[in-house]
Design an enzyme around this catalytic site. Structure first.
Site, mmCIF file in Angstrom:
data_model
loop_
_atom_site.group_PDB
_atom_site.id
_atom_site.type_symbol
_atom_site.label_atom_id
_atom_site.label_comp_id
_atom_site.label_asym_id
_atom_site.label_seq_id
_atom_site.Cartn_x
_atom_site.Cartn_y
_atom_site.Cartn_z
ATOM 1 N N ARG A 139 0.842 -1.188 0.000
ATOM 2 C CA ARG A 139 0.000 0.000 0.000
ATOM 3 C C ARG A 139 0.878 1.238 0.000
ATOM 4 O O ARG A 139 1.602 1.498 0.945
ATOM 5 C CB ARG A 139 -0.903 0.008 1.217
ATOM 6 C CG ARG A 139 -1.795 1.206 1.168
ATOM 7 C CD ARG A 139 -2.990 1.081 2.014
ATOM 8 N NE ARG A 139 -3.637 2.375 2.049
ATOM 9 C CZ ARG A 139 -4.420 2.760 3.010
ATOM 10 N NH1 ARG A 139 -4.673 1.965 3.993
ATOM 11 N NH2 ARG A 139 -4.958 3.953 2.972
ATOM 12 N N ARG A 167 -6.883 0.913 -2.644
ATOM 13 C CA ARG A 167 -5.780 0.369 -1.874
ATOM 14 C C ARG A 167 -5.701 -1.150 -2.018
ATOM 15 O O ARG A 167 -6.710 -1.827 -2.141
ATOM 16 C CB ARG A 167 -5.887 0.767 -0.410
ATOM 17 C CG ARG A 167 -6.984 0.179 0.430
ATOM 18 C CD ARG A 167 -8.344 0.856 0.284
ATOM 19 N NE ARG A 167 -8.343 2.296 0.352
ATOM 20 C CZ ARG A 167 -8.371 2.970 1.487
ATOM 21 N NH1 ARG A 167 -8.368 2.358 2.631
ATOM 22 N NH2 ARG A 167 -8.419 4.276 1.453
ATOM 23 N N ASP A 226 -6.384 -2.425 3.338
ATOM 24 C CA ASP A 226 -6.658 -1.456 4.396
ATOM 25 C C ASP A 226 -7.066 -2.252 5.625
ATOM 26 O O ASP A 226 -7.916 -3.134 5.540
ATOM 27 C CB ASP A 226 -7.806 -0.538 3.950
ATOM 28 C CG ASP A 226 -8.069 0.597 4.923
ATOM 29 O OD1 ASP A 226 -7.095 1.098 5.533
ATOM 30 O OD2 ASP A 226 -9.229 1.008 5.065
ATOM 31 N N ASP A 239 -8.441 -1.678 9.379
ATOM 32 C CA ASP A 239 -8.972 -0.707 10.341
ATOM 33 C C ASP A 239 -9.255 -1.398 11.663
ATOM 34 O O ASP A 239 -9.885 -2.458 11.698
ATOM 35 C CB ASP A 239 -10.270 -0.094 9.814
ATOM 36 C CG ASP A 239 -10.022 0.915 8.708
ATOM 37 O OD1 ASP A 239 -8.945 1.541 8.709
ATOM 38 O OD2 ASP A 239 -10.897 1.077 7.853
HETATM 39 N N1 A4P Z 1 -6.723 5.939 12.285
HETATM 40 C C1 A4P Z 1 -7.469 6.494 13.262
HETATM 41 N N2 A4P Z 1 -8.243 5.588 13.866
HETATM 42 C C2 A4P Z 1 -7.984 4.403 13.265
HETATM 43 C C3 A4P Z 1 -8.473 3.084 13.462
HETATM 44 N N3 A4P Z 1 -9.398 2.814 14.403
HETATM 45 N N4 A4P Z 1 -7.981 2.095 12.662
HETATM 46 C C4 A4P Z 1 -5.800 6.708 11.456
HETATM 47 C C5 A4P Z 1 -7.051 2.360 11.719
HETATM 48 N N5 A4P Z 1 -6.537 3.613 11.470
HETATM 49 C C6 A4P Z 1 -7.008 4.612 12.246
HETATM 50 O O1 A4P Z 1 -6.024 5.817 7.597
HETATM 51 C C7 A4P Z 1 -5.765 7.167 7.905
HETATM 52 C C8 A4P Z 1 -5.330 7.281 9.336
HETATM 53 O O2 A4P Z 1 -6.380 6.896 10.192
HETATM 54 C C9 A4P Z 1 -4.197 6.364 9.730
HETATM 55 O O3 A4P Z 1 -2.956 6.976 9.519
HETATM 56 C C10 A4P Z 1 -4.440 6.088 11.219
HETATM 57 O O4 A4P Z 1 -3.490 6.769 12.020
HETATM 58 P P1 A4P Z 1 -5.551 5.234 6.254
HETATM 59 O O5 A4P Z 1 -5.853 3.774 6.309
HETATM 60 O O6 A4P Z 1 -4.189 5.686 5.975
HETATM 61 O O7 A4P Z 1 -6.473 6.010 5.213
HETATM 62 P P2 A4P Z 1 -7.900 5.666 4.686
HETATM 63 O O8 A4P Z 1 -8.245 4.264 5.071
HETATM 64 O O9 A4P Z 1 -7.975 6.064 3.270
HETATM 65 O O10 A4P Z 1 -8.765 6.700 5.437
HETATM 66 P P3 A4P Z 1 -9.755 6.419 6.524
HETATM 67 O O11 A4P Z 1 -10.243 7.753 6.944
HETATM 68 O O12 A4P Z 1 -9.197 5.505 7.565
HETATM 69 O O13 A4P Z 1 -10.870 5.722 5.710
HETATM 70 P P4 A4P Z 1 -11.543 4.411 6.114
HETATM 71 O O14 A4P Z 1 -12.535 4.760 7.148
HETATM 72 O O15 A4P Z 1 -10.561 3.351 6.384
HETATM 73 O O16 A4P Z 1 -12.309 4.108 4.793
HETATM 74 N N6 A4P Z 1 -15.705 1.473 0.501
HETATM 75 C C11 A4P Z 1 -15.895 0.130 0.562
HETATM 76 N N7 A4P Z 1 -16.934 -0.434 -0.096
HETATM 77 N N8 A4P Z 1 -15.052 -0.664 1.308
HETATM 78 C C12 A4P Z 1 -13.992 -0.149 2.030
HETATM 79 O O17 A4P Z 1 -13.267 -0.892 2.669
HETATM 80 N N9 A4P Z 1 -12.804 1.868 2.704
HETATM 81 C C13 A4P Z 1 -12.643 3.187 2.714
HETATM 82 C C14 A4P Z 1 -11.642 3.778 3.619
HETATM 83 C C15 A4P Z 1 -13.514 4.064 1.896
HETATM 84 N N10 A4P Z 1 -14.524 3.388 1.152
HETATM 85 C C16 A4P Z 1 -14.679 2.052 1.199
HETATM 86 C C17 A4P Z 1 -13.781 1.263 1.986
HETATM 87 MG MG MG Z 2 -8.232 3.066 6.986
#
Ligand code: A4P
Ligand code: MG
Length: 143
Positions: free
Chosen positions: A82, A91, A94, A96
């Site tokens: 990634r 990505r 990912d 979470d």
């Molecule tokens: N971070 C804060 N809290 C957490 C946590 N509980 N778990 C911070 C993991 N990370 C956490 O994440 C950004 C920052 O969030 C990290 O540096 C960490 O310190 P990232 O993985 O670098 O970026 P990201 O994933 O693009 O952003 P974000 O805001 O975490 O987005 P999400 O919520 O992970 O969503 N649609 C579908 N259908 N399926 C998916 O899996 N995923 C996303 C990403 C969007 N749309 C999607 C999906």
């Molecule tokens: Mg994330």
């Protein structure tokens, strides 16, 4: 031992293999996988135009602290290729941290429970498959 739920998502390349590899990496670091949902194909939510995701949720047991676990999941994301950090962008993998025991915490790099999980069917559906009572509680607690 803490019981932790982790959301997995991939929408580039061999999505199933990336998810398998991530689980393998967690095991290799001594983490016990105690439950694993099926993987579902989901439409991307947010971000730029991008391919469909494969999503799933696992339950693990670990002695790592939340911060240590985030460090590990981020190193696995890096290892599995990634590179693009565009928010909500495509990505290879990912990871979470959705829930960590009953812990509620917010610091500069981690928020637990994951702040957006309740709005996301791609999290709730697989989570309810392995932990239906937790999903029920999520919607009863705050109303
Ligand atoms: N971070 C804060 N809290 C957490 C946590 N509980 N778990 C911070 C993991 N990370 C956490 O994440 C950004 C920052 O969030 C990290 O540096 C960490 O310190 P990232 O993985 O670098 O970026 P990201 O994933 O693009 O952003 P974000 O805001 O975490 O987005 P999400 O919520 O992970 O969503 N649609 C579908 N259908 N399926 C998916 O899996 N995923 C996303 C990403 C969007 N749309 C999607 C999906
Ligand atoms: Mg994330």
């Amino acid at each position: 031992m803490a019981k932790v739920y982790i959301g997995l998502g991939s929408n580039i390349g061999n999505r199933q293999q990336h998810i398998k590899n991530a689980i393998h990496e967690l095991k290799a670091k001594g983490i016990s996988i105690i439950a694993q949902s099926s993987l579902i194909e989901t439409d991307p939510q947010g971000g730029p135009l991008q391919g469909k995701y494969l999503n799933g949720v696992i339950a693990i047991e670990t002695n790592l602290s939340p911060d240590e676990l985030l460090h590990l999941t981020q190193s696995i994301e890096q290892k599995l290729g990634r590179r693009h950090r565009e928010r909500n962008g495509p990505r290879t993998i990912d990871l979470d941290i959705l829930l960590y025991d009953q812990v509620t915490l917010t610091n500069s790099h981690l928020t637990v429970p994951h702040p957006r999980m309740k709005e996301r069917d791609f999290v709730l559906k697989p989570l309810s498959e392995i932990a239906p009572e937790i999903v029920k509680d999520l919607f009863h607690e705050n109303h």
